[in-house]
Design a protein around this motif. Structure first.
Motif, mmCIF file in Angstrom:
data_model
loop_
_atom_site.group_PDB
_atom_site.id
_atom_site.type_symbol
_atom_site.label_atom_id
_atom_site.label_comp_id
_atom_site.label_asym_id
_atom_site.label_seq_id
_atom_site.Cartn_x
_atom_site.Cartn_y
_atom_site.Cartn_z
ATOM 1 N N ASN A 247 23.597 -20.320 2.152
ATOM 2 C CA ASN A 247 22.610 -19.413 2.714
ATOM 3 C C ASN A 247 21.558 -19.190 1.640
ATOM 4 O O ASN A 247 21.873 -18.771 0.530
ATOM 5 N N GLU A 248 20.319 -19.511 1.977
ATOM 6 C CA GLU A 248 19.271 -19.455 0.952
ATOM 7 C C GLU A 248 18.490 -18.152 0.942
ATOM 8 O O GLU A 248 17.550 -18.001 0.181
ATOM 9 N N ARG A 249 18.870 -17.193 1.786
ATOM 10 C CA ARG A 249 18.043 -15.971 1.896
ATOM 11 C C ARG A 249 18.421 -14.883 0.906
ATOM 12 O O ARG A 249 17.974 -13.739 1.065
ATOM 13 N N VAL A 250 19.232 -15.228 -0.098
ATOM 14 C CA VAL A 250 19.642 -14.212 -1.075
ATOM 15 C C VAL A 250 18.582 -14.042 -2.153
ATOM 16 O O VAL A 250 18.879 -14.021 -3.341
ATOM 17 N N ARG A 251 17.333 -13.983 -1.745
ATOM 18 C CA ARG A 251 16.263 -13.900 -2.735
ATOM 19 C C ARG A 251 15.189 -12.946 -2.240
ATOM 20 O O ARG A 251 15.067 -12.713 -1.046
ATOM 21 N N PRO A 252 14.414 -12.401 -3.214
ATOM 22 C CA PRO A 252 13.276 -11.605 -2.788
ATOM 23 C C PRO A 252 12.283 -12.513 -2.061
ATOM 24 O O PRO A 252 12.309 -13.707 -2.331
ATOM 25 N N PRO A 253 11.454 -12.024 -1.152
ATOM 26 C CA PRO A 253 11.230 -10.599 -0.845
ATOM 27 C C PRO A 253 12.292 -9.969 0.061
ATOM 28 O O PRO A 253 12.062 -8.857 0.536
ATOM 29 N N HIS A 254 13.423 -10.624 0.298
ATOM 30 C CA HIS A 254 14.457 -9.962 1.099
ATOM 31 C C HIS A 254 15.038 -8.793 0.320
ATOM 32 O O HIS A 254 14.926 -8.728 -0.900
ATOM 33 N N ASP A 255 15.647 -7.876 1.081
ATOM 34 C CA ASP A 255 16.195 -6.685 0.441
ATOM 35 C C ASP A 255 17.616 -6.440 0.934
ATOM 36 O O ASP A 255 18.144 -7.230 1.716
ATOM 37 N N THR A 256 18.190 -5.341 0.497
ATOM 38 C CA THR A 256 19.596 -5.079 0.821
ATOM 39 C C THR A 256 19.828 -4.972 2.332
ATOM 40 O O THR A 256 20.896 -5.357 2.809
ATOM 41 N N ASP A 257 18.827 -4.486 3.107
ATOM 42 C CA ASP A 257 18.979 -4.420 4.575
ATOM 43 C C ASP A 257 19.237 -5.807 5.144
ATOM 44 O O ASP A 257 20.000 -5.975 6.090
ATOM 45 N N ASP A 258 18.536 -6.794 4.582
ATOM 46 C CA ASP A 258 18.688 -8.164 5.085
ATOM 47 C C ASP A 258 20.085 -8.688 4.779
ATOM 48 O O ASP A 258 20.692 -9.385 5.584
ATOM 49 N N ILE A 259 20.583 -8.346 3.595
ATOM 50 C CA ILE A 259 21.941 -8.757 3.223
ATOM 51 C C ILE A 259 22.953 -8.077 4.152
ATOM 52 O O ILE A 259 23.922 -8.706 4.600
ATOM 53 N N ASP A 260 22.692 -6.792 4.472
ATOM 54 C CA ASP A 260 23.623 -6.082 5.359
ATOM 55 C C ASP A 260 23.665 -6.720 6.747
ATOM 56 O O ASP A 260 24.719 -6.739 7.391
ATOM 57 N N ASP A 261 22.535 -7.268 7.203
ATOM 58 C CA ASP A 261 22.544 -7.999 8.486
ATOM 59 C C ASP A 261 23.505 -9.179 8.416
ATOM 60 O O ASP A 261 24.239 -9.451 9.366
ATOM 61 N N MET A 262 23.480 -9.890 7.277
ATOM 62 C CA MET A 262 24.370 -11.049 7.133
ATOM 63 C C MET A 262 25.829 -10.618 7.216
ATOM 64 O O MET A 262 26.645 -11.244 7.885
ATOM 65 N N ILE A 263 26.138 -9.527 6.507
ATOM 66 C CA ILE A 263 27.526 -9.053 6.469
ATOM 67 C C ILE A 263 27.960 -8.622 7.876
ATOM 68 O O ILE A 263 29.053 -8.957 8.333
ATOM 69 N N ARG A 264 27.071 -7.918 8.590
ATOM 70 C CA ARG A 264 27.400 -7.478 9.957
ATOM 71 C C ARG A 264 27.610 -8.663 10.890
ATOM 72 O O ARG A 264 28.510 -8.651 11.724
#
Ligand SMILES: *Cc1c(COP(=O)(O)O)cnc(C)c1O
Length: 427
Positions: free
Chosen positions: A399-416
């Motif tokens: 998964n390549e989206r673990v980078r800015p400009p993404h933020d913790t909300d985006d990571i929480d979407d992945m976990i959910r």
């Protein structure tokens, strides 16, 4: 089960993912400064260039190289127009050629073996380590032959390889080591930056990388002769070597691997942003690792305290037997239906490509058909690297989206999304 998006339910996320743009006002100003000066490149392929042209490039190129040398840190930095060019210059500089073999991991980018083949050498693919995803030291040992000249190490996904063992093997057998650090900006092994263990380290600024200038890269080396050879190779070596009275002419193929002033200006500003970009990336990676730790079917990237990975992408291993034998493909399809963009595997092991299956890069089956290479025992048959084959087809998810400009909300979407799919498929 029925509320899974793949079965027509509401997805977890409908927001698009953000582009990997890392440039801003600083790069814009630097580029305008170059344009105001007029010269977009100041390289000239001659040992006696006409001023203001130089054989080692213009002021931005040299300023960029100096900053990189300070940051990595490394004695010598040679900028190039891509990491692929850098790998080629590196292979040329170490003097690899017909009759030689280069051992490299089978899971990497196509440019790695091509760097050796450009000079007539044969690539020997080693298997990968299931924990680091990088080249396995045990497999290197199995592949060594009297023809082995070099090892190319690739710190895949930003995870440093087992450098102590690899350097010990290299010393034992008197082998050159090239490190491909295209995905490993800022990663360290036992506190020492990747790229500084081997003879040459190569970094990339391509548009997908942690820092970027569209295309671009550089090579680092502690060895002044290797640095000079790479400078020659990037700038029409055969046309420059005579004037330079340089007589080690092996591999002085005249390429043009030169970086423009525009690219150097952008890359210079990007270097200054690396620390902050990596810091944010590590925060996101940490949150994702914590969030995924509770799922038995997910084996996150191994945390070892002897190395600091910088995760160009976030890889995990999917354990099908811990989720009712769902295939990784079905698992990822269900997650992606929830609005994610996870990817199965990291391409096939390179030796399965038709170039290797037909053993043809150059006409008449060269480099393999060359008399000097005839005794080379390269094995490109399916099954040659079983760990890489198994992991790429049925285990690895990236998964390549673990980078800015993404933020913790985006990571929480992945976990959910993972939680929703795991719950649905657990019953
Ligand atoms: C991106 C990449 C390269 C090539 O980099 P370029 O600058 O695009 O030529 C080489 N090796 C690895 C592992 C890469 O990820």
């Amino acid at each position: 089960m029925n509320d899974l998006a793949i079965n027509g339910g509401m997805p977890i996320r409908s927001k698009p993912w953000l582009d990997n743009f890392t440039t801003g006002e600083e790069e814009k100003r630097a580029v305008l400064e170059v344009l105001d000066g007029g010269y977009m490149s100041l390289f000239e392929g001659s040992h006696f260039p006409t001023p203001p042209f130089r054989a080692d490039g213009g002021p931005w190129v040299r300023r960029f190289e100096a900053l990189a040398a300070e940051m990595i840190p490394s004695e010598h930095v040679v900028s190039v127009n891509s990491a692929s060019s850098g790998l080629t210059a590196a292979a040329g500089a170490i003097g690899i050629g017909f009759g030689d073999e280069m051992i490299l991991p089978c899971s990497t980018m196509s440019a790695c073996p091509m760097a050796a083949m450009t000079y007539g050498a044969v690539p020997i693919f080693a298997d990968v380590d299931p924990d680091t995803f990088g080249i396995s030291p045990a497999s290197i040992r199995e592949k060594i032959s009297p023809r082995t000249k070099a090892i190319m190490v690739v710190h895949l996904f930003g995870i440093p390889c087992d450098m102590d063992e690899i350097m010990a093997i290299a010393q034992e057998h008197d082998l050159k080591v090239i490190e491909d650090c295209a995905q490993a900006w800022g990663a360290t092994y036992k506190g020492k930056p990747v790229g500084t263990f081997g003879d040459i380290g190569v970094f990339s600024f391509n548009v997908n990388k942690t820092i970027q200038s569209g295309e671009g890269g550089f090579c680092v080396t502690p060895d002044s002769d290797l640095a000079y050879r790479m400078q020659l190779i990037r700038n029409h070596a055969e046309a420059v070597a005579d004037g330079a009275r340089y007589d080690n002419l092996v591999n002085m193929v005249g390429f043009n691997f030169r970086m423009t002033e525009l690219v150097a200006a952008v890359a210079y500003e990007q270097l200054k942003k690396l620390g902050a970009l990596n810091e944010k990336r590590m925060e996101l990676v940490g949150r994702l690792s914590d969030g995924l730790a509770k799922f038995d079917c997910i084996d996150g990237p191994l945390q070892r305290n002897d190395r600091e990975s910088t995760y160009y992408v976030y890889p995990f291993k999917f354990k099908s037997d811990k989720l009712n034998n769902k295939s990784v493909q079905d698992f990822v399809a269900a997650i992606n239906a929830e609005g994610m963009d996870f990817v199965c595997g990291y391409g096939r092991p390179l030796y399965l490509q038709s170039v290797y299956q037909t053993r043809t890069v150059f006409k008449h089956g060269y480099p393999w058909a060359a008399p000097e290479n005839k005794d080379s025992e390269a094995d490109y048959s399916p099954g040659a690297c079983p760990v890489a084959e198994r992991m790429s087809s049925s285990e690895i998810v990236i998964n390549e989206r673990v980078r800015p400009p993404h933020d913790t909300d985006d990571i929480d979407d992945m976990i959910r999304a993972v939680e929703k799919v795991v719950c649905a498929y657990s019953v």
